[in-house]
Design a protein around this motif. Structure first.
Motif, PDB file in Angstrom:
ATOM      1  N   UNK A 189       0.812  -1.218   0.000  1.00  0.00           N
ATOM      2  CA  UNK A 189       0.000   0.000   0.000  1.00  0.00           C
ATOM      3  C   UNK A 189       0.847   1.270   0.000  1.00  0.00           C
ATOM      4  N   UNK A 190       2.120   1.174  -0.344  1.00  0.00           N
ATOM      5  CA  UNK A 190       2.970   2.359  -0.425  1.00  0.00           C
ATOM      6  C   UNK A 190       2.452   3.267  -1.539  1.00  0.00           C
ATOM      7  N   UNK A 273       6.632  -6.247 -26.191  1.00  0.00           N
ATOM      8  CA  UNK A 273       5.544  -7.211 -26.442  1.00  0.00           C
ATOM      9  C   UNK A 273       4.936  -7.621 -25.101  1.00  0.00           C
ATOM     10  N   UNK A 274       4.008  -6.854 -24.590  1.00  0.00           N
ATOM     11  CA  UNK A 274       3.460  -7.066 -23.247  1.00  0.00           C
ATOM     12  C   UNK A 274       2.857  -8.452 -23.016  1.00  0.00           C
ATOM     13  N   UNK A 275       2.375  -9.116 -24.051  1.00  0.00           N
ATOM     14  CA  UNK A 275       1.710 -10.410 -23.862  1.00  0.00           C
ATOM     15  C   UNK A 275       2.680 -11.587 -23.896  1.00  0.00           C
ATOM     16  N   UNK A 276       3.913 -11.353 -24.232  1.00  0.00           N
ATOM     17  CA  UNK A 276       4.882 -12.452 -24.353  1.00  0.00           C
ATOM     18  C   UNK A 276       5.289 -12.952 -22.974  1.00  0.00           C
ATOM     19  N   UNK A 277       5.319 -14.277 -22.736  1.00  0.00           N
ATOM     20  CA  UNK A 277       5.697 -14.829 -21.430  1.00  0.00           C
ATOM     21  C   UNK A 277       7.154 -14.487 -21.082  1.00  0.00           C
ATOM     22  N   UNK A 278       7.401 -14.316 -19.782  1.00  0.00           N
ATOM     23  CA  UNK A 278       8.756 -14.059 -19.295  1.00  0.00           C
ATOM     24  C   UNK A 278       9.032 -14.983 -18.118  1.00  0.00           C
ATOM     25  N   UNK A 279      10.303 -15.129 -17.765  1.00  0.00           N
ATOM     26  CA  UNK A 279      10.674 -16.051 -16.689  1.00  0.00           C
ATOM     27  C   UNK A 279      10.896 -15.355 -15.351  1.00  0.00           C
ATOM     28  N   UNK A 280      11.051 -14.041 -15.350  1.00  0.00           N
ATOM     29  CA  UNK A 280      11.300 -13.314 -14.103  1.00  0.00           C
ATOM     30  C   UNK A 280      10.043 -13.265 -13.236  1.00  0.00           C
ATOM     31  N   UNK A 281      10.262 -13.168 -11.933  1.00  0.00           N
ATOM     32  CA  UNK A 281       9.146 -13.039 -10.986  1.00  0.00           C
ATOM     33  C   UNK A 281       8.477 -11.681 -11.160  1.00  0.00           C
ATOM     34  N   UNK A 282       7.159 -11.695 -11.298  1.00  0.00           N
ATOM     35  CA  UNK A 282       6.395 -10.454 -11.448  1.00  0.00           C
ATOM     36  C   UNK A 282       5.647 -10.185 -10.145  1.00  0.00           C
ATOM     37  N   UNK A 283       6.117  -9.203  -9.392  1.00  0.00           N
ATOM     38  CA  UNK A 283       5.437  -8.841  -8.155  1.00  0.00           C
ATOM     39  C   UNK A 283       4.151  -8.080  -8.467  1.00  0.00           C
ATOM     40  N   UNK A 284       3.126  -8.232  -7.647  1.00  0.00           N
ATOM     41  CA  UNK A 284       1.856  -7.535  -7.911  1.00  0.00           C
ATOM     42  C   UNK A 284       2.023  -6.028  -7.787  1.00  0.00           C
ATOM     43  N   UNK A 285       1.277  -5.263  -8.570  1.00  0.00           N
ATOM     44  CA  UNK A 285       1.363  -3.797  -8.445  1.00  0.00           C
ATOM     45  C   UNK A 285       0.886  -3.341  -7.077  1.00  0.00           C
ATOM     46  N   UNK A 286       1.398  -2.231  -6.640  1.00  0.00           N
ATOM     47  CA  UNK A 286       0.988  -1.699  -5.331  1.00  0.00           C
ATOM     48  C   UNK A 286      -0.449  -1.201  -5.393  1.00  0.00           C
ATOM     49  N   UNK A 287      -1.099  -1.220  -4.253  1.00  0.00           N
ATOM     50  CA  UNK A 287      -2.502  -0.831  -4.182  1.00  0.00           C
ATOM     51  C   UNK A 287      -2.595   0.660  -3.918  1.00  0.00           C
TER      52      UNK A 287
END
Length: 477
Positions: A189-190, A273-287
């Motif tokens: 929540x930052x 290419x936003x829809x292309x799969x990636x291997x890095x960890x994607x943290x959820x966006x802040x609220x």
């Protein structure tokens, strides 16, 4: 019809218990508070044990002396703090009036130690909502003092979440301990854009490496490695895939050597290419809260901001989303001070401003929009038909009230020499808005529609404010 036969006499009960403590009659516990010139409190174990789990446990562990009295020493608690606490325990009453902020902070730490949960919650709320300036100025010291105190680490983080700019822009930010910074970065929540968070982390890391070249063009591989080593515990908590494309290009790319090769590659792939799969960890966006306008207001909601924007544009129907204006916070009472002179000093030569204030005791939200410049060294009565005053919708007020200026009267009064400003007499602000009760709203020929109730206007009810803010209104880029 049913009638209640229950009657409550809490005030009498409270007063009797206070008199019992002050008299010391039948006391069975003696508490010594402070180190030098210790103060002695003669109290009653049953009362303290019923009010505090801490005392309940302590008194069960202590054996009475020959006089049937239990002795307890609390050397780390000052007498002036304990005096407030013991009055609260006996009377159930508590006042923060005339207490310094530093004492209130000590009260919070003491109340937490004594497991007075009700008091802890009250003090935390007061400090966060009313003492933002004090907390931001002393934040690093405060954080180091209470962050690792059980149950109080959330207090620091909640303050940062609510007032991130006052912390990250503080001159003491760079001395924040690493574990404290990491705990902040972990918060969902930052209330900051991720690109800005990245900038602050880089600044913090550079401050830990004062020998780094000022110009990035002169950095060597070793310089980047040094900064990467400093930030190795912080970097995993950045939400890289929430950073805007513009910020990635302008802020992240120059420091790409700090990132692992795969992560940097995936950041680039997501941009292209936003829809292309990636291997890095994607943290959820802040609220990021959508209930407050840009600038993070303590008073108005996003709905309020949209309504004010629609009034500026003379829209009959309020904006529902996509506010065309940015609200940039210039002044906040709890941060900058409540004197009218503060407004003139900070807003000198600034036009298109909105002042918002929350009335003490009633909770009303009043305000005014001034399209003209405020002037710090010039008393003037100015004419404009673009200004307006208002009262915003709250839980106690069903609809907002708008009152526009007429074009044939002086509608904005700027008088710094007498410490007052006003929109005609429809909204009159004078002196210290918090400590002095000199503000009022009255029937005005300049603004024909009253923004307060007829009872309050007819009696010329004077008021002070809990909080106020001034925003610069600019077209959103």
């Amino acid at each position: 019809m049913l009638y209640s036969t229950s009657t409550q006499f809490y005030d009498r009960l409270s007063n009797d218990l206070v008199q019992l403590r002050e008299s010391g009659v039948n006391y069975d516990v003696s508490i010594e508070v402070g180190k030098e010139d210790a103060s002695i409190y003669k109290v009653h174990s049953n009362i303290l044990q019923s009010r505090s789990p801490y005392f309940n446990k302590k008194f069960n562990e202590i054996t009475s002396n020959d006089d049937h009295v239990k002795l307890l020493k609390l050397p780390n608690i000052s007498a002036n703090v304990f005096d407030v606490v013991i009055k609260y325990i006996y009377s159930g009453k508590f006042s923060l009036e005339k207490l310094e902020n530093s004492v209130i902070l000590d009260l919070l730490i003491t109340s937490n130690e004594l497991e007075l949960d009700e008091l802890v919650e009250h003090l935390q709320s007061h400090l966060i909502n009313n003492c933002a300036s004090f907390l931001s100025q002393k934040f690093v010291q405060i954080y180091q003092t209470i962050y690792k105190v059980k149950n109080l680490e959330g207090f620091c983080n909640n303050f940062i979440s609510k007032y991130p700019d006052t912390i990250f822009e503080s001159e003491n930010f760079h001395s924040l301990p690493e574990d404290a910074l990491i705990s902040i970065l972990k918060r969902d929540d930052l209330q900051l854009k991720e690109g800005k968070i990245w900038e602050y982390v880089i600044q913090w890391g550079k401050a830990k490496n004062p020998n780094l070249p000022i110009s990035l063009d002169k950095w060597t591989n070793d310089n980047f490695l040094s900064l990467k080593e400093t930030l190795k515990q912080c970097l995993p908590h950045i939400r890289y895939f929430s950073i805007s494309g513009e910020d990635v290009v302008e802020k992240v790319y120059p420091y790409q050597q700090l990132l692992e090769r795969q992560l940097f590659s995936d950041i680039t792939i997501k941009l292209v290419t936003p829809t292309k799969p990636i291997s890095s960890l994607v943290l959820p966006p802040r609220k990021i809260s959508n209930t407050i306008p840009t600038g993070i207001s303590n008073i108005m909601t996003n709905e309020h901001a949209l309504e004010i924007s629609s009034w500026i544009d003379r829209k009959e129907t309020p904006y529902i989303e996509n506010n065309p204006y940015e609200f940039k916070l210039l002044v906040r009472g709890s941060r900058d001070g409540f004197d009218i002179k503060t407004i003139f000093n900070i807003c000198d030569k600034v036009s298109k401003t909105v002042i918002i204030l929350k009335v003490k005791d009633t909770g009303e939200i009043l305000g005014g929009y001034n399209p003209l410049e405020w002037e710090n060294n010039n008393d003037q009565w100015k004419k404009t038909n673009e200004s307006f005053v208002f009262s915003l919708k709250t839980t106690n007020m069903k609809n907002s009230i708008l009152s526009r200026a007429l074009d044939y009267n002086s509608t904005v009064y700027s008088t710094p020499s007498n410490l007052w400003l006003s929109f005609g007499i429809a909204l009159y602000l004078k002196g210290n808005l918090k400590t002095e009760k000199k503000c009022f709203c009255e029937i005005s020929t300049e603004y024909p529609k009253p923004i307060r109730s007829s009872e309050l206007i007819s009696s010329l009810s004077l008021f002070s404010v809990e909080e106020y803010e001034v925003f610069k209104i600019s077209p959103r880029k």
